[in-house]
Design a protein around this motif. Sequence first.
Motif: not given
Length: 149
Positions: A88-117
């Motif tokens: 589990v990872l948490f991603l927080e996004l803030r904008a003038p209109s408000g903010h959102a907190l998301f939970e996402l898969s660390r494995a999915v993000l790690a795989g994607f980052v490895a693809d970019t690298e």
Amino acid sequence: MPGCSTRTTLQLVGPTSWTEVSAALRYDSGDPFAVRIRFGGRAEAVDGDDAGSGVEWLVARDLLHAGLSRPSGDGDIRLWPARTPGDVLFLELRAPSGHALFELSRAVLAGFVADTERLVPRGQESEVVDVEPELVALLRCERPDADGR
């Protein structure tokens, strides 16, 4: 320019319930420092330039890499691993209109980052960007191209 993308589902953390949100991560080696995250929208918008679907955020690739193992980011975009062991990872996004907190898969993000690298190794981003034509145009006080460049 080569790139890569992946689709995933994030959990929007609400005060009383969580909501699934589809998202697409997209990387283009022509813009080697950035990753685009598109929330919602049509599936074909992942690989195309259909800016009319969903909401897109531009995120530094280094922020995503760092956030896999420790709190990362300031201001509008923050990413951190959960304190408990797991995927589990948490991603927080803030904008003038408000903010959102998301939970996402660390494995999915790690795989994607490895693809970019694999496309552009970390630390070699500036070798991919051709800034000379841009600098020449600026120094000559030329007007930008029609596409804003």
